[in-house]
Scaffold this motif. Structure first.
Motif, PDB file in Angstrom:
ATOM      1  N   ARG A   1      37.663  56.263  34.756  1.00 24.30           N
ATOM      2  CA  ARG A   1      37.237  55.065  35.385  1.00 24.30           C
ATOM      3  C   ARG A   1      35.964  54.553  35.385  1.00 24.30           C
ATOM      4  O   ARG A   1      35.739  53.339  35.376  1.00 24.30           O
ATOM      5  CB  ARG A   1      37.492  55.258  36.895  1.00 24.30           C
ATOM      6  CG  ARG A   1      39.051  55.362  37.146  1.00 24.30           C
ATOM      7  CD  ARG A   1      39.740  55.537  38.584  1.00 24.30           C
ATOM      8  NE  ARG A   1      38.966  54.775  39.615  1.00 24.30           N
ATOM      9  CZ  ARG A   1      39.170  53.781  40.248  1.00 24.30           C
ATOM     10  NH1 ARG A   1      40.316  53.180  39.934  1.00 24.30           N
ATOM     11  NH2 ARG A   1      38.301  53.331  41.150  1.00 24.30           N
ATOM     12  N   GLY A   2      34.823  55.279  35.329  1.00 26.19           N
ATOM     13  CA  GLY A   2      33.366  54.945  35.443  1.00 26.19           C
ATOM     14  C   GLY A   2      32.990  54.205  34.166  1.00 26.19           C
ATOM     15  O   GLY A   2      32.338  53.279  34.148  1.00 26.19           O
ATOM     16  N   ALA A   3      33.590  54.978  32.993  1.00 26.36           N
ATOM     17  CA  ALA A   3      33.376  54.403  31.624  1.00 26.36           C
ATOM     18  C   ALA A   3      33.912  52.900  31.601  1.00 26.36           C
ATOM     19  O   ALA A   3      33.484  51.932  30.992  1.00 26.36           O
ATOM     20  CB  ALA A   3      33.992  55.304  30.596  1.00 26.36           C
ATOM     21  N   LEU A   4      35.354  52.895  32.093  1.00 27.17           N
ATOM     22  CA  LEU A   4      35.988  51.566  31.916  1.00 27.17           C
ATOM     23  C   LEU A   4      35.232  50.561  32.767  1.00 27.17           C
ATOM     24  O   LEU A   4      35.250  49.257  32.423  1.00 27.17           O
ATOM     25  CB  LEU A   4      37.445  51.582  32.397  1.00 27.17           C
ATOM     26  CG  LEU A   4      38.414  52.649  31.456  1.00 27.17           C
ATOM     27  CD1 LEU A   4      39.726  52.788  32.121  1.00 27.17           C
ATOM     28  CD2 LEU A   4      38.578  51.702  30.089  1.00 27.17           C
ATOM     29  N   LEU A   5      34.589  50.819  33.873  1.00 30.63           N
ATOM     30  CA  LEU A   5      33.799  50.020  34.565  1.00 30.63           C
ATOM     31  C   LEU A   5      32.333  49.764  34.447  1.00 30.63           C
ATOM     32  O   LEU A   5      31.789  48.911  35.287  1.00 30.63           O
ATOM     33  CB  LEU A   5      34.158  50.361  36.162  1.00 30.63           C
ATOM     34  CG  LEU A   5      35.624  50.130  36.525  1.00 30.63           C
ATOM     35  CD1 LEU A   5      35.838  50.658  37.915  1.00 30.63           C
ATOM     36  CD2 LEU A   5      36.078  48.653  36.517  1.00 30.63           C
ATOM     37  N   HIS A   6      31.709  50.462  33.508  1.00 33.58           N
ATOM     38  CA  HIS A   6      30.579  50.429  33.564  1.00 33.58           C
ATOM     39  C   HIS A   6      29.700  49.244  33.056  1.00 33.58           C
ATOM     40  O   HIS A   6      28.575  48.834  33.452  1.00 33.58           O
ATOM     41  CB  HIS A   6      29.896  51.633  32.644  1.00 33.58           C
ATOM     42  CG  HIS A   6      30.005  51.179  31.014  1.00 33.58           C
ATOM     43  ND1 HIS A   6      31.327  51.204  30.290  1.00 33.58           N
ATOM     44  CD2 HIS A   6      28.946  50.723  30.200  1.00 33.58           C
ATOM     45  CE1 HIS A   6      31.095  50.815  29.125  1.00 33.58           C
ATOM     46  NE2 HIS A   6      29.797  50.444  29.003  1.00 33.58           N
ATOM     47  N   ASP A   7      30.627  48.336  32.345  1.00 27.47           N
ATOM     48  CA  ASP A   7      30.106  46.866  31.839  1.00 27.47           C
ATOM     49  C   ASP A   7      30.775  45.778  32.943  1.00 27.47           C
ATOM     50  O   ASP A   7      31.302  44.695  32.208  1.00 27.47           O
ATOM     51  CB  ASP A   7      30.225  46.694  30.437  1.00 27.47           C
ATOM     52  CG  ASP A   7      28.772  47.434  29.811  1.00 27.47           C
ATOM     53  OD1 ASP A   7      27.826  47.579  30.358  1.00 27.47           O
ATOM     54  OD2 ASP A   7      28.851  47.725  28.606  1.00 27.47           O
TER      55      ASP A   7
END
Length: 150
Positions: free
Chosen positions: A66-72
């Protein structure tokens, strides 16, 4: 194309974030070369999972993805000549975190990933293992996308 378990897991979480938030909007914006922000975010999530597995690291896999998907999750075209986009590399993590907080309930690990993925451009490094993994995955993907230009 056959999906590995990790691809399916990333795709399922991405679909959920599209349903519950604005992740789908990332299709509209280019990140590097001709790679959209959405494609980049999926790649970062997949590479982060591969790094964690290759290094046999114990991680919160849901937070990592989730963090990777939302990082940008900044939701604008940073290539446009707009004064608010000045210093995008330094400022977009805070904007992504603000947008993600508006749309989702985030864990502390997810917030860490989003807020610190641009270290050392943002001066505070990640506080979590997952944050370091995504930070590195993001740089690998950005480099490859910039060199490949597609």
């Amino acid at each position: 194309m056959e999906h590995t378990g990790e691809h399916t897991e990333v795709d399922e979480m991405a679909a959920e974030l599209c349903r519950c938030g604005r992740l789908e909007c990332e299709h509209e914006f280019i990140q590097h070369g001709s790679t959209t922000v959405y494609q980049h975010s999926l790649r970062v999530a997949r590479v982060a999972c591969k790094f964690a597995a290759a290094l046999s690291l114990t991680v919160d896999r849901t937070a990592l993805i989730r963090g990777a998907l939302l990082h940008d999750y900044f939701l604008y075209d940073w290539h446009e000549a707009d004064p608010s986009h000045r210093l995008h590399g330094f400022r977009h993590p805070a904007r992504a975190l603000q947008n993600a907080r508006e749309d989702f309930e985030l864990t502390a690990t997810e917030e860490d990933i989003i807020a610190h993925h641009m270290f050392p451009l943002v001066p505070i490094p990640p506080h979590t293992r997952e944050g370091w993994i995504v930070m590195l995955a993001d740089k690998v993907c950005a480099l490859e996308e910039t060199i490949r230009r597609s």
